[in-house]
Design an enzyme around this catalytic site. Structure first.
Site, PDB file in Angstrom:
ATOM      1  N   ASP A  10      -7.876 -14.293  75.383  1.00  0.00           N
ATOM      2  CA  ASP A  10      -6.782 -15.161  75.749  1.00  0.00           C
ATOM      3  C   ASP A  10      -6.107 -15.831  74.199  1.00  0.00           C
ATOM      4  OD1 ASP A  10      -3.693 -14.159  76.490  1.00  0.00           O
ATOM      5  OD2 ASP A  10      -4.006 -16.335  76.633  1.00  0.00           O
ATOM      6  N   SER A  11      -4.778 -15.851  73.565  1.00  0.00           N
ATOM      7  CA  SER A  11      -4.376 -16.531  73.216  1.00  0.00           C
ATOM      8  C   SER A  11      -4.619 -17.623  73.215  1.00  0.00           C
ATOM      9  CB  SER A  11      -3.126 -16.500  72.317  1.00  0.00           C
ATOM     10  OG  SER A  11      -2.273 -15.845  73.577  1.00  0.00           O
ATOM     11  N   GLY A  46       2.725 -14.166  70.002  1.00  0.00           N
ATOM     12  CA  GLY A  46       3.306 -13.337  70.438  1.00  0.00           C
ATOM     13  C   GLY A  46       4.774 -13.397  69.382  1.00  0.00           C
ATOM     14  N   CYS A  59      -4.420 -10.478  76.800  1.00  0.00           N
ATOM     15  CA  CYS A  59      -3.638 -10.825  76.137  1.00  0.00           C
ATOM     16  C   CYS A  59      -3.541  -9.552  76.214  1.00  0.00           C
ATOM     17  CB  CYS A  59      -4.143 -11.714  75.077  1.00  0.00           C
ATOM     18  SG  CYS A  59      -2.638 -11.932  73.510  1.00  0.00           S
ATOM     19  N   GLU A  62       2.977 -23.137  77.901  1.00  0.00           N
ATOM     20  CA  GLU A  62       2.058 -23.695  77.760  1.00  0.00           C
ATOM     21  C   GLU A  62       2.717 -25.548  77.804  1.00  0.00           C
ATOM     22  OE1 GLU A  62      -0.923 -22.931  75.896  1.00  0.00           O
ATOM     23  OE2 GLU A  62      -0.682 -21.096  76.000  1.00  0.00           O
ATOM     24  N   CYS A 112       2.347  -9.623  80.018  1.00  0.00           N
ATOM     25  CA  CYS A 112       1.908 -11.095  79.042  1.00  0.00           C
ATOM     26  C   CYS A 112       1.491 -11.311  80.212  1.00  0.00           C
ATOM     27  CB  CYS A 112       3.267 -11.762  78.506  1.00  0.00           C
ATOM     28  SG  CYS A 112       3.003 -13.553  77.628  1.00  0.00           S
ATOM     29  N   THR A 113       0.049 -12.190  80.159  1.00  0.00           N
ATOM     30  CA  THR A 113      -0.624 -12.370  80.890  1.00  0.00           C
ATOM     31  C   THR A 113      -0.232 -14.110  81.422  1.00  0.00           C
ATOM     32  OG1 THR A 113      -2.839 -12.685  78.987  1.00  0.00           O
ATOM     33  CG2 THR A 113      -3.044 -10.950  80.650  1.00  0.00           C
ATOM     34  N   HIS A 114       0.212 -14.827  79.927  1.00  0.00           N
ATOM     35  CA  HIS A 114       1.034 -15.920  80.023  1.00  0.00           C
ATOM     36  C   HIS A 114       2.254 -15.702  81.816  1.00  0.00           C
ATOM     37  CE1 HIS A 114      -0.170 -16.874  76.642  1.00  0.00           C
ATOM     38  NE2 HIS A 114      -0.113 -18.857  77.068  1.00  0.00           N
TER      39      HIS A 114
END
Lengths: 252, 252
Positions: B7-8, B40, B70, B155, B188-190
């Site tokens: 992932d990012s 993104g 991601c 984040e 979005c995996t976040h």
């Protein structure tokens, strides 16, 4: 004559605007490392390497001076930038910010607090405390406040949005409640875009930005810049990721 | 057996958690390109180059499979990732998200809207509309909504903060006001980190995330993963900028 202006993103445009005004007839090259913005949430080693890498694209452009119009890079990567461009005089915005703050303090000696509003990386570096404290005297306290979400919000163009006001409120409330009004330095070149929002959140405080102080520093070091004439100033724009630059930048 | 998860930033950890649960005894290598998060808000060419560059560090690790956890990289850089690791089967999270959405729609046929909540780059790519529309039928509309500030907010660890709720409100209000409740895909995996906040902002909507669908995809393609035993699963953590990883990630 030709001056380079470097920032992680679009914040340095606030400095570029001040430089254009003071030095008409000078050519400017603006470089925004938009592929890697924001710098301020990254680690020192990452910031050093990104900044050195980005400014290398100035090398073929024969600059007379480079302004590092990014507090994060000025705080953490000035040596690396100088090593990458050994023939170019380099001016960091931190030195200018310190000078602007001391000037403001001489005019507002009652100020007991100097609030440094900055990215997390700049705040953690402690550079403003280190440089300001010896000159301010024991009765004035330097307080560093990291504001990590402001750069993303500004890069989104939300310059007068409830999200912006809420984020600022979050970052400054404890200071405005606990302390008498003092001096607040916008120690990130993105923040002058939202100076009004800071003024609203910090009533009675003097909000200082370093754009004019950078221009003054440059004029002292390179007086010939003032002799470059009055022709329309020309700016070359370089962005490491041009597709993500918000349009309001070019309207400034 | 060994699975890479890419992932990012830290979003892919939500997928890693689902994989660990389904495949105990498998080894995992998690790579977060935290030096370059967020992806993104970057341009497609930048995302392709960053993703290819990052996954190269999996090359010496002899993976049995790589999960691109991601959505931005899965939408825009899957070909480049496959070209970088030509011997490794690569599974993107977009395929899983499409499948999870279609499953949800079969259980909730009255849903007239499928709302894709994503980064700007994923939303702009239009990949979910392209893949979902033919299977959903004419009475269900796919609407893509970019939510560019959510990754920076997550984040920062602000998982239940007024700033988060205001940003979500901003992104979903027009949909919740204008449309009957439907299906919302966290593309979005976040976003699974903040699933509760989405549930609050979209009452009556079914909120879908693709973590379990990725695990199901992998199990079909590589049934031997289920035979890897029940030993404690081991995870190697790689971050391109380890100093900026928030602590709550490792508590997941």
């Amino acid at each position: 004559m030709k001056i380079g202006v470097f920032d992680s993103g679009i914040g340095g445009v606030t400095v570029l605007t001040a430089l254009r005004k003071r030095f008409p007839g000078v050519e400017f090259v603006y470089l925004g490392d938009t592929a890697n913005v924001p710098y301020g949430t990254k680690s020192p080693s990452q910031i050093k390497s990104l900044a050195a890498n980005a400014v290398a694209s100035f090398a073929p452009r024969q600059l007379d001076a480079l302004v590092v119009a990014c507090n994060t890079a000025s705080s953490l990567a000035l040596d690396e930038i100088m090593a990458t461009l050994p023939k170019v005089p380099v001016f960091g915005v931190v030195e200018a910010g310190v000078r602007a703050t001391l000037d403001a303090h001489r005019a507002f000696t009652a100020a007991k607090t100097v609030l440094i509003l900055a990215t997390r990386a700049t705040a953690r570096s402690g550079i403003y405390s280190r440089l300001l404290t010896p000159s301010l005297g024991a009765t004035t306290q330097v307080v560093e406040q990291a504001c990590p979400l402001l750069v993303p919000i500004i890069e989104e163009g939300l310059l007068d949005h409830p999200l912006l006001h809420l984020a600022i409120h979050e970052y400054v409330l404890r200071h405005s409640e606990d302390r008498a009004p003092g001096i607040a330095l916008l120690a990130c070149t993105h923040y002058p875009w939202i100076k009004k929002a800071f003024e609203r959140a910090l009533p009675g405080w003097q909000i200082v930005d370093s754009a004019n102080a950078v221009a003054a520093l440059l004029e002292e070091a390179l007086p010939q810049l003032k002799q470059a004439g009055n022709g329309p100033s020309k700016t070359e724009w370089l962005f490491t990721d041009p597709d993500v630059v918000p349009k309001f930048v070019f309207e400034a």
